[in-house]
Design a protein around this motif. Structure first.
Motif, PDB file in Angstrom:
ATOM      1  N   GLU A 279       0.832  -1.201   0.000  1.00  0.00           N
ATOM      2  CA  GLU A 279       0.000   0.000   0.000  1.00  0.00           C
ATOM      3  C   GLU A 279       0.865   1.248   0.000  1.00  0.00           C
ATOM      4  O   GLU A 279       0.571   2.223  -0.681  1.00  0.00           O
ATOM      5  CB  GLU A 279      -0.901   0.020   1.245  1.00  0.00           C
ATOM      6  CG  GLU A 279      -2.134  -0.827   1.114  1.00  0.00           C
ATOM      7  CD  GLU A 279      -2.989  -0.749   2.364  1.00  0.00           C
ATOM      8  OE1 GLU A 279      -2.671   0.049   3.259  1.00  0.00           O
ATOM      9  OE2 GLU A 279      -3.970  -1.503   2.434  1.00  0.00           O
ATOM     10  N   VAL A 284      -2.678   2.255  -2.574  1.00  0.00           N
ATOM     11  CA  VAL A 284      -3.750   1.470  -1.978  1.00  0.00           C
ATOM     12  C   VAL A 284      -4.468   0.628  -3.034  1.00  0.00           C
ATOM     13  O   VAL A 284      -4.770  -0.548  -2.820  1.00  0.00           O
ATOM     14  CB  VAL A 284      -4.748   2.410  -1.281  1.00  0.00           C
ATOM     15  CG1 VAL A 284      -5.893   1.624  -0.697  1.00  0.00           C
ATOM     16  CG2 VAL A 284      -4.052   3.189  -0.200  1.00  0.00           C
ATOM     17  N   GLU A 285      -4.718   1.242  -4.194  1.00  0.00           N
ATOM     18  CA  GLU A 285      -5.497   0.528  -5.201  1.00  0.00           C
ATOM     19  C   GLU A 285      -4.761  -0.707  -5.666  1.00  0.00           C
ATOM     20  O   GLU A 285      -5.352  -1.779  -5.823  1.00  0.00           O
ATOM     21  CB  GLU A 285      -5.787   1.436  -6.396  1.00  0.00           C
ATOM     22  CG  GLU A 285      -6.757   2.566  -6.093  1.00  0.00           C
ATOM     23  CD  GLU A 285      -6.060   3.775  -5.492  1.00  0.00           C
ATOM     24  OE1 GLU A 285      -4.822   3.705  -5.292  1.00  0.00           O
ATOM     25  OE2 GLU A 285      -6.742   4.766  -5.206  1.00  0.00           O
ATOM     26  N   ASP A 288      -4.955  -3.380  -3.049  1.00  0.00           N
ATOM     27  CA  ASP A 288      -6.293  -3.969  -3.010  1.00  0.00           C
ATOM     28  C   ASP A 288      -6.508  -4.886  -4.202  1.00  0.00           C
ATOM     29  O   ASP A 288      -7.066  -5.971  -4.080  1.00  0.00           O
ATOM     30  CB  ASP A 288      -7.357  -2.869  -3.022  1.00  0.00           C
ATOM     31  CG  ASP A 288      -7.436  -2.152  -1.691  1.00  0.00           C
ATOM     32  OD1 ASP A 288      -6.762  -2.623  -0.753  1.00  0.00           O
ATOM     33  OD2 ASP A 288      -8.140  -1.141  -1.595  1.00  0.00           O
ATOM     34  N   ARG A 498     -26.882   9.490  13.425  1.00  0.00           N
ATOM     35  CA  ARG A 498     -25.648   9.373  12.635  1.00  0.00           C
ATOM     36  C   ARG A 498     -25.823   8.241  11.657  1.00  0.00           C
ATOM     37  O   ARG A 498     -25.440   7.122  11.938  1.00  0.00           O
ATOM     38  CB  ARG A 498     -24.448   9.121  13.537  1.00  0.00           C
ATOM     39  CG  ARG A 498     -23.994  10.376  14.255  1.00  0.00           C
ATOM     40  CD  ARG A 498     -22.874  10.083  15.171  1.00  0.00           C
ATOM     41  NE  ARG A 498     -21.681   9.658  14.428  1.00  0.00           N
ATOM     42  CZ  ARG A 498     -20.548   9.362  15.026  1.00  0.00           C
ATOM     43  NH1 ARG A 498     -20.450   9.426  16.320  1.00  0.00           N
ATOM     44  NH2 ARG A 498     -19.515   8.993  14.322  1.00  0.00           N
ATOM     45  N   VAL A 500     -24.419   7.192   9.166  1.00  0.00           N
ATOM     46  CA  VAL A 500     -23.268   6.435   8.688  1.00  0.00           C
ATOM     47  C   VAL A 500     -22.964   5.251   9.582  1.00  0.00           C
ATOM     48  O   VAL A 500     -22.387   4.268   9.159  1.00  0.00           O
ATOM     49  CB  VAL A 500     -22.038   7.334   8.593  1.00  0.00           C
ATOM     50  CG1 VAL A 500     -22.107   8.149   7.338  1.00  0.00           C
ATOM     51  CG2 VAL A 500     -21.972   8.220   9.807  1.00  0.00           C
ATOM     52  N   ARG A 501     -23.376   5.370  10.829  1.00  0.00           N
ATOM     53  CA  ARG A 501     -23.096   4.276  11.748  1.00  0.00           C
ATOM     54  C   ARG A 501     -23.744   2.980  11.282  1.00  0.00           C
ATOM     55  O   ARG A 501     -23.321   1.907  11.650  1.00  0.00           O
ATOM     56  CB  ARG A 501     -23.628   4.623  13.138  1.00  0.00           C
ATOM     57  CG  ARG A 501     -22.944   5.809  13.755  1.00  0.00           C
ATOM     58  CD  ARG A 501     -21.656   5.436  14.370  1.00  0.00           C
ATOM     59  NE  ARG A 501     -21.871   4.554  15.510  1.00  0.00           N
ATOM     60  CZ  ARG A 501     -20.909   3.864  16.071  1.00  0.00           C
ATOM     61  NH1 ARG A 501     -19.703   3.935  15.572  1.00  0.00           N
ATOM     62  NH2 ARG A 501     -21.140   3.110  17.093  1.00  0.00           N
ATOM     63  N   SER A 504     -21.830   0.044  10.081  1.00  0.00           N
ATOM     64  CA  SER A 504     -21.038  -0.800  10.954  1.00  0.00           C
ATOM     65  C   SER A 504     -21.874  -1.842  11.662  1.00  0.00           C
ATOM     66  O   SER A 504     -21.357  -2.602  12.448  1.00  0.00           O
ATOM     67  CB  SER A 504     -20.320   0.062  11.988  1.00  0.00           C
ATOM     68  OG  SER A 504     -21.282   0.592  12.863  1.00  0.00           O
TER      69      SER A 504
ATOM     70  N   THR B 284     -13.486  -0.108  11.824  1.00  0.00           N
ATOM     71  CA  THR B 284     -14.883  -0.511  11.876  1.00  0.00           C
ATOM     72  C   THR B 284     -15.674   0.013  10.689  1.00  0.00           C
ATOM     73  O   THR B 284     -16.689  -0.560  10.336  1.00  0.00           O
ATOM     74  CB  THR B 284     -15.532   0.010  13.166  1.00  0.00           C
ATOM     75  OG1 THR B 284     -15.213   1.379  13.303  1.00  0.00           O
ATOM     76  CG2 THR B 284     -15.010  -0.754  14.362  1.00  0.00           C
ATOM     77  N   LEU B 285     -15.233   1.083  10.106  1.00  0.00           N
ATOM     78  CA  LEU B 285     -15.986   1.672   9.008  1.00  0.00           C
ATOM     79  C   LEU B 285     -15.222   1.491   7.713  1.00  0.00           C
ATOM     80  O   LEU B 285     -14.231   2.176   7.475  1.00  0.00           O
ATOM     81  CB  LEU B 285     -16.212   3.163   9.267  1.00  0.00           C
ATOM     82  CG  LEU B 285     -16.721   3.524  10.655  1.00  0.00           C
ATOM     83  CD1 LEU B 285     -16.830   5.020  10.790  1.00  0.00           C
ATOM     84  CD2 LEU B 285     -18.057   2.870  10.904  1.00  0.00           C
ATOM     85  N   TRP B 287     -15.758   2.309   4.731  1.00  0.00           N
ATOM     86  CA  TRP B 287     -15.711   3.395   3.759  1.00  0.00           C
ATOM     87  C   TRP B 287     -14.779   4.505   4.208  1.00  0.00           C
ATOM     88  O   TRP B 287     -14.384   5.347   3.425  1.00  0.00           O
ATOM     89  CB  TRP B 287     -17.106   3.987   3.572  1.00  0.00           C
ATOM     90  CG  TRP B 287     -17.739   4.367   4.873  1.00  0.00           C
ATOM     91  CD1 TRP B 287     -18.500   3.566   5.651  1.00  0.00           C
ATOM     92  CD2 TRP B 287     -17.607   5.607   5.564  1.00  0.00           C
ATOM     93  NE1 TRP B 287     -18.868   4.233   6.788  1.00  0.00           N
ATOM     94  CE2 TRP B 287     -18.341   5.488   6.767  1.00  0.00           C
ATOM     95  CE3 TRP B 287     -16.960   6.808   5.285  1.00  0.00           C
ATOM     96  CZ2 TRP B 287     -18.432   6.528   7.685  1.00  0.00           C
ATOM     97  CZ3 TRP B 287     -17.048   7.834   6.211  1.00  0.00           C
ATOM     98  CH2 TRP B 287     -17.780   7.694   7.393  1.00  0.00           C
ATOM     99  N   HIS B 318      -2.554   4.780   4.880  1.00  0.00           N
ATOM    100  CA  HIS B 318      -1.169   4.451   4.583  1.00  0.00           C
ATOM    101  C   HIS B 318      -0.767   4.765   3.144  1.00  0.00           C
ATOM    102  O   HIS B 318       0.337   5.221   2.905  1.00  0.00           O
ATOM    103  CB  HIS B 318      -0.908   2.983   4.884  1.00  0.00           C
ATOM    104  CG  HIS B 318       0.530   2.621   4.767  1.00  0.00           C
ATOM    105  ND1 HIS B 318       1.483   3.181   5.581  1.00  0.00           N
ATOM    106  CD2 HIS B 318       1.193   1.808   3.918  1.00  0.00           C
ATOM    107  CE1 HIS B 318       2.663   2.703   5.252  1.00  0.00           C
ATOM    108  NE2 HIS B 318       2.509   1.870   4.244  1.00  0.00           N
TER     109      HIS B 318
END
Lengths: 588, 683
Positions: A279, A284-285, A288, A498, A500-501, A504, B284-285, B287, B318
């Protein structure tokens, strides 16, 4: 009554894992096909076990190999299977280039003529390239490099590199009478990957742990634990270094005799750190993509022999994949090991392998398996849970699910997508509500409805799926989503603080994910009478209404619905899901 | 005689397989030993026997060194009390710190002599001739590739026996000793004079891990010879009376009051858990990482130094870390300004590096737009030039650098692949004369080349030898167009005007002025996870060292918001006292001073102790806040986090082993927990 285990291998990582769970060691006891629940067997035992036609294993018994595991793990058979799969894909109109997962490989001596042809072609090509590049390499007629490996030996024994056809004269077709050409001397010859990715100037291959619990439908877990095995000596493609096995072969069995072998780390680099490095240095791409490609390679190789392997439902398999990455970050499958080395060289190695085994055991002993085998071994938070509602396990310790073809999973996935889509639309609705625009809220709700509709369409039972989504759990949010089509304003008026939570939310509380064991009543006569009674009750309740049973938390009714679910198929599963919805959300 | 025999065999067996030049002792006695015992059967290699063998070897080596130290012709005229003049003294340095500095300088001197006796190198070896250089570079290798090789032809470093590997001139142990003794009421001034240093040979892998105490008052000889005490094993070396002190006395004399917890909370307000952080929320997320990567790209393309720093406080994903750090440190110019920055840089270079004040700011050439890293070809050339200089003019200190990289990096699971890279970077760093004037805090001891003591040590006239005749040729085969190098190792990287440079008297030894502290290689190693390109890695390391890490190796009294080592220890002590006086009491009763426990962590900025990801996440905060304060706070957090374990310990050895492995901890949640207790690390 705990889980009774047998283990043929005297490996501390295995034994300590069994012991730590408080399971019962029956290795030393007499050969009794019923006397064990889990057998970590060696290859000979497997052969004997499955060769015996009279042996009928109990449904819950588990062994660590498939009957013909060698179809994937012997080098020549793997090549054969992958080649056949390539042909099949081509016949079906697919793109065979997708299956370019192993270097060009031939089985010797059978394919000697084909190999000789290919060898000459590659060498010519290489010489042309050299001439174009202007370097009249010092090879002196040497062609491309190929690597010879015995089909069925391990730990790097008998491997050597060649770059002249004359070096393997004895494998040419006519050199031996057919009777002497036994399987023992079978070799495979592969194009040597001479542009491997080098880190710190050294060549490596990756050892990746994969657990397959079933081939049909295919269900595969891959671990994020693993390591790169590095050579001691810096890599060089020089012809003169061809015999330096410390430079070319990464097997630990070879490398640990090198003079620079370091006992502190054993030349092993954790896979997670490798990913971190990639990475950082490649982006990163790219990292991945590489790891996604590796998953692809694993899946393709498993699909290639999906129809060959006898899918015994008692079997599971812990594979050790050996993968080499070239400098364009393309992964190449080198070999698959059915019995990856469980001996340990360093402290870190011991920890890693211990965790891999521990997670493997967790995968193959899901809660519903433990519930009938050893209820006491269930984790405390699952003891009171309805077996139908055990969470679907996409992540087990270090392993994550990379493929599951079962219908249960398809349904689960569709529901999850629908939920994600709804969460997204709820976010949109939340922002739109800020602007106080009723039409916008309506549009968001419409998006939610269409999203759940498409999610349902993906699964086999569309209607029940979206209904299941609604019943997934009792939170206001899911309820609002169910009502979305009817009352858009209601959904917009109660957005979570929230949104976005919601991503998770880890609770996979529906009953769709449990593995179907298909255990008939009275399956285990040896384990206490409690379960026989439960099974009897189950038979009685099975005809009744699932909803009524769902409200009851007793173990009997749980077992009852569990059995009903497996007997009556999707409908039962649906009601199981509905039953699960009554309990409070746990462990978000 | 018997033990001596066995250890000699061990040396041989450790090196005989390699065919590389082994630990050479040229004195007559030892060579006679060699021939005499050649026929003896080799001792079988048992793991159990290793540690005891190591100890025998160490004791023998220590003895031999001390004997030779007494009679060495190298040292005629130089007494132990000779003090190296500090080139850039900090006049306002409070008294105990100044005394501590003198003590450390003395330690450096002694160790340097020992090292010299051990490997029989002068401070500067005769420079390589042009022909030698040509032969070295004949294979088409770049100098930087040759530099990292552990032993053998390019540098010809001696291969020390296993137990001696990893020796260091100055380590956290020495800092702990001087900070505890200087200014302490228990210790009278005359004690200071007689302070016994751990001999150099004991600072290696065998000595520290073995804890074999022949030194001053090793009180608790905790039994097991190896392993359990691990990297903190030396703590048991400290005098027991240190544990009775309320705190490090030298540190308490700092002229500024320690900050309270409220000040720290305000300073670290961005770390509050109500914000989302890389290192917490990205786990945990799923995205969150993608969002951060996109944001990081935007920050980098904008190029604002402040914006990048403010971004780094919350952690950098990173993949984008190198670019964000470069931006935050001002190593990268926004696209378009490249040409301008380049020309300005040339002028600054011609003016004698006047722009080096802030530490580590350097203009990169206009490569930031296209190249993935902000470092251009100019930086690569400069790095190669430094590497060429290293090959041309080996120094005694190279051995110390090389040995530091051995066990710390080479034995570590996370870093072993980068051993050669790290070694090359550190060796080049030593040669970089631009470093000395950019250091944010003056180092403990800067050896002055014009010094008389040095002259004696070097067994050479105080003037550097005249440049060899083959100088031009050597510069040419180094490949740098402006590669003017002088034989005395002084770097000229002032923009490449070869003609107007004239050889100057070397101001410092080594040219960078930075002595290889123990663990310095660990400060470079995590950067290997960010860069593929050694020259860029070097640039980042140099910037970080000048701006931050130099403070970890300094006794400067500079105050908040970015204190040096004494200040960091003071913050640690006061915060510890404020948060958990009970634990401090307990540790003191066991004879342990909390500050000495955490010194090794601070000295390497937690590199090597925490896993790499966590180290980088921690350094994100260091760069983002432009202060080293996250380090002592994390140390407080770790002690508080383990307080139950620590309170149940009944001996110093137990405490040390309870703290020896912190590789499972996560930096950012711990920091949040200690700063903002109760608000809860969510998720």
């Amino acid at each position: 009554m705990g889980v009774r285990w047998k283990c043929d291998l005297d490996k501390p990582v295995l034994i300590s894992n069994f012991r730590r769970r408080g399971w019962i060691d029956v290795t030393a006891e007499a050969d009794d096909t019923d006397g064990w629940d889990l057998w970590w067997a060696n290859v000979q035992s497997i052969k004997a076990l499955f060769a015996d036609v009279l042996t009928r294993l109990q449904p819950h018994q588990r062994v660590n190999h498939f009957p013909n595991h060698y179809e994937l793990t012997r080098k020549d058979l793997m090549v054969k299977n992958i080649k056949r799969y390539q042909k099949q894909i081509k016949r079906d109109g697919g793109n065979p280039d997708d299956l370019d997962i192993i270097p060009t490989t031939f089985v010797l001596p059978q394919d000697y003529m084909l190999f000789a042809e290919e060898f000459r072609r590659c060498s010519q090509q290489q010489q042309q390239q050299q001439q174009q590049a202007g370097t009249t390499g010092g090879g002196g007629g040497a062609g491309a490099t190929w690597i010879m490996k015995p089909s069925s030996r391990s730990q790097g024994k008998g491997i050597f590199l060649i770059n002249k056809l004359s070096q393997i004269k004895q494998w040419s077709v006519n050199s031996l009478p057919p009777a002497l050409r036994s399987g023992a001397d079978n070799y495979v010859v592969s194009r040597y990957i001479d542009n491997p990715l080098l880190i710190g100037g050294k060549k490596f291959d990756m050892r990746i742990y994969v657990v397959v619990t079933s081939f049909k439908p295919l269900k595969v877990y891959m671990s994020r634990l693993g390591f790169g095995r590095f050579c001691n000596v810096k890599y060089s493609a020089e012809v003169g270094e061809m015999r330096n096995e410390f430079m070319h072969l990464t097997n630990v069995a070879i490398q640990q005799h090198g003079e620079d072998y370091n006992e502190q780390h054993g030349n092993k680099w954790p896979l997670e750190l490798m990913r971190l490095y990639l990475e950082g240095s490649r982006g990163v791409e790219a990292a991945d993509r590489l790891f996604a490609d590796i998953e692809g390679v694993i899946l393709k190789s498993l699909r290639a022999c999906q129809n060959i392997i006898v899918n015994d439902r008692h079997s599971f398999e812990l594979y050790g994949y050996d993968i080499i990455v070239d400098d364009t970050l393309k992964p190449w499958l080198i070999e698959v090991n059915a019995s990856p080395s469980l001996s340990t060289t360093t402290q870190a190695d011991r920890l890693l392998k211990h965790r891999v085994i521990s997670d493997t055991l967790n995968i193959i002993t899901p809660p519903d398996w433990l519930a009938i085998t050893d209820p006491a071994a269930l984790p405390p938070d699952l003891r009171d849970v309805d077996p139908a509602a055990y969470p679907f396990r996409e992540q087990v310790g270090s392993f994550h699910l990379i493929c599951d073809e079962s219908e249960d999973y398809q349904r689960y996935k569709a529901a999850q997508q629908a939920r994600a889509a709804m969460a997204a639309s709820a976010m949109m609705a939340a922002t739109a509500a800020g602007a106080a625009a009723a039409p916008a809220a309506a549009a968001a709700a419409g998006a939610a409805a269409s999203a759940s509709g498409s999610g349902g369409g993906a699964s086999s039972a569309g209607g029940s799926s979206s209904g299941g989504v609604a019943a997934y759990d009792g939170t206001a949010f899911a309820a609002a989503a169910a009502a979305a089509a009817a009352a858009a304003a209601a959904a917009a008026s109660a957005p979570p603080p929230r949104p976005v939570r919601l991503y998770s939310a880890q609770s996979h509380g529906s009953g769709w994910g449990r593995s179907s064991l298909g255990i008939p009543s009275g399956a285990r006569n040896s384990t206490g009478s409690g379960y026989a009674a439960a099974a009897a009750t189950a038979g009685a309740v099975a005809g009744g209404s699932g909803g009524a049973a769902a409200g009851n938390w007793s173990r009997e009714s749980a077992a009852a619905r569990f059995l009903k679910g497996t007997v009556s198929g999707p409908a039962g599963v649906g009601s199981g899901g509905a039953g699960g919805s009554l309990r409070p959300r746990s462990a978000v | 005689m018997k033990p001596r025999l066995s250890q000699r065999d061990r040396q041989r067996s450790s090196a005989s397989g390699s065919g590389l030049p082994e630990w050479r002792t040229r004195d007559q006695a030892s060579s006679r030993d060699d021939s005499e015992y050649d026929d003896e059967p080799k001792e079988p290699h048992h793991y159990e026997s290793k540690s005891s063998n190591d100890r025998l070897l160490l004791e023998n080596v220590s003895y031999a060194l001390q004997a030779r130290l007494a009679f060495s012709p190298y040292l005629a005229g130089a007494t132990m009390d000779a003090v190296i003049p500090y080139s850039d003294p900090e006049p306002q340095l409070p008294e105990p710190l100044a005394a501590a500095r003198v003590l450390l300088q003395r330690a450096v001197l002694q160790r340097l002599r020992e090292l010299q006796l051990l490997v029989e190198w002068p401070l500067m070896r005769p420079p390589s001739t042009a022909a030698q250089m040509e032969r070295l570079l004949a294979g088409g290798c770049r100098p930087s590739e040759l530099l990292g090789v552990r032993s053998g032809p390019p540098l010809d470093h001696p291969r020390l026996p296993g137990a001696l590997q990893g020796l260091g001139l100055l380590g956290p142990m020495d800092f702990a000793v001087v900070l505890a003794t200087a200014g302490a009421p228990l210790m009278q001034q005359q004690h200071l004079g007689k302070l016994e240093w751990m001999p150099l040979s004991q600072t290696g892998r065998g000595g520290v891990a073995g804890g074999s105490g022949s030194g001053s008052g090793s009180g608790s000889g905790s039994g097991s010879p190896e392993g359990p005490l691990g990297p903190l094993g030396w703590i048991t070396w400290l005098p027991r009376s240190v544990g009775l002190l309320p705190g490090l006395p030298a540190v308490a004399a700092l002229p500024w009051p320690p900050p309270g917890l409220n000040w720290l909370r305000e300073f670290f307000r961005d770390l509050h858990p109500r914000q989302r952080h890389v290192g917490v929320d990205d786990r945990t997320l799923p995205w969150f990482r993608d969002v951060k990567v996109a944001a990081a790209r935007a920050v980098v393309s904008e190029g604002g130094v402040r914006a990048a720093a403010a971004f780094a406080v919350f952690g950098v994903p990173h993949g984008a870390r190198a670019a964000v750090w470069e931006t935050a440190l001002g190593l990268r110019r926004p696209p378009g300004a490249g040409m301008w920055a380049g020309s300005q840089r040339l002028q600054a270079g011609g003016g004698g590096g006047s722009g080096g004040g802030g530490g580590g700011r350097r203009g990169s050439r206009s490569g930031s737009g296209a190249a993935p890293s902000g470092f251009g070809s100019e930086d690569a050339e400069r790095f190669e030039r430094l590497c060429t200089q290293t090959l041309e003019q080996p120094l005694l200190l190279d051995v110390a650098v090389s040995e530091d990289a051995g066990p710390a990096v080479g034995d570590s699971e996370a870093f072993f692949l980068f051993e050669e890279t790290v070694r090359a970077v550190l060796l080049a760093f030593q040669r970089d004369s631009q470093v000395a004037k950019r250091l944010a805090a003056p180092p403990v001891a800067m050896l002055n080349t014009s010094n008389a003591v040095h002259a004696v040590l070097a067994t050479a006239p105080s003037q550097p030898p005249p440049p060899p005749p083959g100088k031009e040729a050597a510069g040419d085969c180094g490949g740098g167009s402006g590669g003017c190098t002088t034989a005395d190792g002084s770097a000229c990287d002032g923009g490449g005007g070869g003609g107007r440079h004239k050889p100057t008297v070397l101001p410092y030894y080594p040219p960078s002025g930075v002595l290889p502290h123990k663990g310095i290689s660990l400060l470079a190693a995590p950067l290997c996870y960010m860069y593929d390109n050694t020259a860029a890695l070097y640039g980042m390391f140099r910037a970080l060292y000048c701006r931050y890490w130099s403070k970890l190796h300094s006794l400067s009294a500079c105050g908040l918001p970015s204190p040096a080592l004494p200040g960091l220890l003071r913050v640690f002590e006061s915060t510890m006292q404020e948060l958990d006086p009970q634990l401090v009491c307990h540790l003191s009763s066991l004879g342990l001073l909390p500050a000495t426990l955490v010194l090794p962590w601070l000295a390497t900025a937690f590199s090597g102790a925490l896993p790499v990801q966590e180290v980088l996440l921690l350094w994100d905060r260091v760069i983002g806040l432009d202060s080293l304060l996250p380090l002592p706070l994390l140390a407080v957090a770790i002690l508080c986090f383990r307080r139950h374990v620590l309170l149940s310990c009944t001996s110093a050895g137990e405490v040390v082993s309870a703290l020896s492995d912190i590789s499972q901890l996560r930096a950012v949640p711990l920091l949040q927990a200690v700063l903002f207790p109760g608000s809860g690390t969510e998720g």
